[in-house]
Design an enzyme around this catalytic site. Structure first.
Site, PDB file in Angstrom:
ATOM      1  N   CYS A   1     -16.435   4.014  20.899  1.00  0.00           N
ATOM      2  CA  CYS A   1     -16.076   5.451  20.903  1.00  0.00           C
ATOM      3  C   CYS A   1     -17.206   6.232  20.212  1.00  0.00           C
ATOM      4  O   CYS A   1     -18.073   5.647  19.571  1.00  0.00           O
ATOM      5  CB  CYS A   1     -14.729   5.669  20.215  1.00  0.00           C
ATOM      6  SG  CYS A   1     -14.782   5.487  18.421  1.00  0.00           S
TER       7      CYS A   1
ATOM      8  N   THR B   1       0.567   3.592   1.989  1.00  0.00           N
ATOM      9  CA  THR B   1       0.871   3.854   3.401  1.00  0.00           C
ATOM     10  C   THR B   1       2.094   3.051   3.839  1.00  0.00           C
ATOM     11  O   THR B   1       2.947   3.557   4.573  1.00  0.00           O
ATOM     12  CB  THR B   1      -0.341   3.480   4.279  1.00  0.00           C
ATOM     13  OG1 THR B   1      -1.493   4.118   3.740  1.00  0.00           O
ATOM     14  CG2 THR B   1      -0.146   3.942   5.708  1.00  0.00           C
TER      15      THR B   1
ATOM     16  N   HIS C   1       4.966   5.012   2.631  1.00  0.00           N
ATOM     17  CA  HIS C   1       5.235   6.212   3.440  1.00  0.00           C
ATOM     18  C   HIS C   1       5.963   5.838   4.732  1.00  0.00           C
ATOM     19  O   HIS C   1       6.904   6.517   5.149  1.00  0.00           O
ATOM     20  CB  HIS C   1       3.929   6.932   3.788  1.00  0.00           C
ATOM     21  CG  HIS C   1       3.329   7.702   2.648  1.00  0.00           C
ATOM     22  ND1 HIS C   1       4.074   8.545   1.856  1.00  0.00           N
ATOM     23  CD2 HIS C   1       2.065   7.770   2.171  1.00  0.00           C
ATOM     24  CE1 HIS C   1       3.288   9.091   0.933  1.00  0.00           C
ATOM     25  NE2 HIS C   1       2.069   8.626   1.098  1.00  0.00           N
TER      26      HIS C   1
ATOM     27  N   CYS D   1       0.846  -1.192   0.000  1.00  0.00           N
ATOM     28  CA  CYS D   1       0.000   0.000   0.000  1.00  0.00           C
ATOM     29  C   CYS D   1       0.886   1.249   0.000  1.00  0.00           C
ATOM     30  O   CYS D   1       2.029   1.218   0.459  1.00  0.00           O
ATOM     31  CB  CYS D   1      -0.861  -0.026   1.255  1.00  0.00           C
ATOM     32  SG  CYS D   1      -1.924   1.405   1.466  1.00  0.00           S
TER      33      CYS D   1
ATOM     34  N   CYS E   1     -13.164  -0.112  17.757  1.00  0.00           N
ATOM     35  CA  CYS E   1     -13.461  -0.465  19.150  1.00  0.00           C
ATOM     36  C   CYS E   1     -14.947  -0.717  19.387  1.00  0.00           C
ATOM     37  O   CYS E   1     -15.312  -1.446  20.296  1.00  0.00           O
ATOM     38  CB  CYS E   1     -12.942   0.619  20.090  1.00  0.00           C
ATOM     39  SG  CYS E   1     -13.937   2.137  20.103  1.00  0.00           S
TER      40      CYS E   1
ATOM     41  N   CYS F   1     -12.908   5.488  13.880  1.00  0.00           N
ATOM     42  CA  CYS F   1     -12.725   5.046  15.272  1.00  0.00           C
ATOM     43  C   CYS F   1     -11.456   5.650  15.866  1.00  0.00           C
ATOM     44  O   CYS F   1     -10.389   5.601  15.263  1.00  0.00           O
ATOM     45  CB  CYS F   1     -12.632   3.515  15.304  1.00  0.00           C
ATOM     46  SG  CYS F   1     -12.201   2.862  16.936  1.00  0.00           S
TER      47      CYS F   1
ATOM     48  N   HIS G   1      -1.501  -4.963   5.152  1.00  0.00           N
ATOM     49  CA  HIS G   1      -2.905  -4.959   5.605  1.00  0.00           C
ATOM     50  C   HIS G   1      -3.877  -5.249   4.471  1.00  0.00           C
ATOM     51  O   HIS G   1      -5.081  -5.167   4.642  1.00  0.00           O
ATOM     52  CB  HIS G   1      -3.237  -3.611   6.268  1.00  0.00           C
ATOM     53  CG  HIS G   1      -3.007  -2.437   5.359  1.00  0.00           C
ATOM     54  ND1 HIS G   1      -1.827  -1.745   5.339  1.00  0.00           N
ATOM     55  CD2 HIS G   1      -3.790  -1.861   4.435  1.00  0.00           C
ATOM     56  CE1 HIS G   1      -1.893  -0.782   4.439  1.00  0.00           C
ATOM     57  NE2 HIS G   1      -3.080  -0.835   3.859  1.00  0.00           N
ATOM     58  N   GLU G   2      -3.351  -5.591   3.282  1.00  0.00           N
ATOM     59  CA  GLU G   2      -4.234  -5.841   2.128  1.00  0.00           C
ATOM     60  C   GLU G   2      -4.095  -7.307   1.744  1.00  0.00           C
ATOM     61  O   GLU G   2      -3.427  -7.622   0.764  1.00  0.00           O
ATOM     62  CB  GLU G   2      -3.806  -4.947   0.946  1.00  0.00           C
ATOM     63  CG  GLU G   2      -3.763  -3.466   1.287  1.00  0.00           C
ATOM     64  CD  GLU G   2      -3.321  -2.598   0.101  1.00  0.00           C
ATOM     65  OE1 GLU G   2      -2.925  -3.147  -0.941  1.00  0.00           O
ATOM     66  OE2 GLU G   2      -3.379  -1.366   0.233  1.00  0.00           O
TER      67      GLU G   2
HETATM   68 ZN   LIG Z   1      -3.862   0.048   2.052  1.00  0.00          ZN
HETATM   69 ZN   LIG Z   2     -14.256   3.231  17.999  1.00  0.00          ZN
END
Ligand SMILES: [Zn+2]
Ligand SMILES: [Zn+2]
Length: 342
Positions: A92, A39, A42, A37, A89, A103, A59-60
């Site tokens: 929140c 991210t 980065h 990704c 969570c 979140c 995370h993909e």
């Molecule tokens: Zn991603």
């Molecule tokens: Zn939350």
């Protein structure tokens, strides 16, 4: 197990990482494919993140179910799945308002927790989404980035689209082009600096493509719309130059969605924003509903992810992160697949 281990800025190595242990509420996944990704890049370049070092990112990812904790039901061995990596969570103020993508206590699988640049991963059972047989596991790894584009459009578009500009034809831009086409847009402008991405953009539905370095880009887009400007601009590049251009080419009353996250600080011309009632929107990740929609779009072939993907073995991951830093070349989305060997 073999993993790609992040040791710090521009320091990644393929090596041995402890086997994930199932805890209450979790499912053990055999990873099939995991995308790199923006991210991840980065953070590789040193963007601050609250992610442990050393750690396993990614995370993909898609995979198959290997095992599950005693208190988990509803899975069978070999179930084909994709992971929705946002562990929100649920209590929140944002979660209670249904804005789980915002979140304030969110944890990311492949961020705060070990992710999919590994042979196996454990994930909370409610973050595991089964996929239909019509969706292959490599394409399924694109669900997460597609969901980000789906969310950006779902949250900002009402009714049929008319004229859209998408700045940046990386994976997010290429997904946004396809979604704009599905939404009925008659003019879809795309810009990028890489010629092969512009070719992909045309293949996937862009009606007009431009080299982002051309000096008269704003005028070229305006002339396509009788000097009026487009209804919607999606900044999928996240640079000062694209943010500025977005303000220049959107019509009065139109919407700019800043989809790409980029650390540059940008000065914008508010004399052009305020009196023209421009709507400037950020967008963050996706909800579970966006994720389910993305699985459907890929499984039915309405969105094509395979055409923009290149697959490499996980063992070459360190070299690939460095190569992407030096020169991404023609690649759009890179998927890494565990190959079980050094
Ligand atoms: Zn991603
Ligand atoms: Zn939350």
């Amino acid at each position: 197990m073999h993993s790609l281990i992040f040791h710090g800025t521009r320091r990644v190595e393929y090596g041995e990482w402890q086997d994930p242990q199932l805890a209450s509420g979790q499912v053990l996944i055999q990873v099939a494919a995991c995308g790199i990704c923006g991210t991840d890049m980065h953070v590789y370049h040193g963007m601050p993140a609250s992610w442990p070092v050393p750690g396993v990112r990614g995370h993909e990812f898609s995979g198959t179910v290997l095992a599950w904790a005693d208190d988990v039901t509803g899975f069978q061995q070999g179930d084909r799945i994709v992971v929705q990596p946002l562990i929100y969570c649920g209590h929140c103020p944002s979660c209670r308002a249904g804005l789980t993508n915002l979140c304030s206590n969110v944890q990311l699988v492949g961020g705060e927790r070990p992710g999919g640049f590994a042979e196996r991963a454990v994930v909370p059972a409610n973050r595991v989404f089964k996929i239909p047989d019509s969706l292959d596991l490599q394409a399924a790894a694109l669900t997460e980035p597609l969901a980000t584009s789906v969310h950006a459009l779902q949250a900002n578009v009402t009714g049929l689209l008319r004229r859209v500009a998408i700045l940046g034809a990386g994976p997010q831009g290429l997904f946004a082009i396809q979604l704009a086409r599905l939404g009925g847009a008659q003019i879809i402008v795309a810009s990028d600096v890489i010629a092969s991405r512009l070719e992909l953009a045309r293949h996937l539905g862009a009606t007009h493509t431009f080299d982002a370095r051309s000096s008269d880009l704003a005028q070229s887009v305006l002339s396509l719309t009788d000097q009026e400007g487009v209804d919607l601009v999606i900044d999928a590049a996240g640079k000062s130059v694209t943010r500025t251009l977005a303000i220049q080419i959107v019509r009065s009353g139109g919407t700019v969605v800043f989809l790409a996250l980029g650390p540059e600080l940008t000065a914008l011309d508010f004399m052009s924003i305020v009196p023209r009632e421009l709507k400037l929107h950020g967008t963050q990740c996706y909800t579970d509903a966006d994720f389910v929609r993305s699985i459907e779009l890929l499984a039915t072939g309405r969105v094509n992810g395979a055409v923009m993907s290149t697959v490499f073995p996980l063992s070459r991951g360190a070299a690939i992160f460095e190569q992407l830093t030096i020169d991404p070349g023609d690649t759009a989305k890179i998927l890494l697949t565990p190959d079980g060997g050094y």
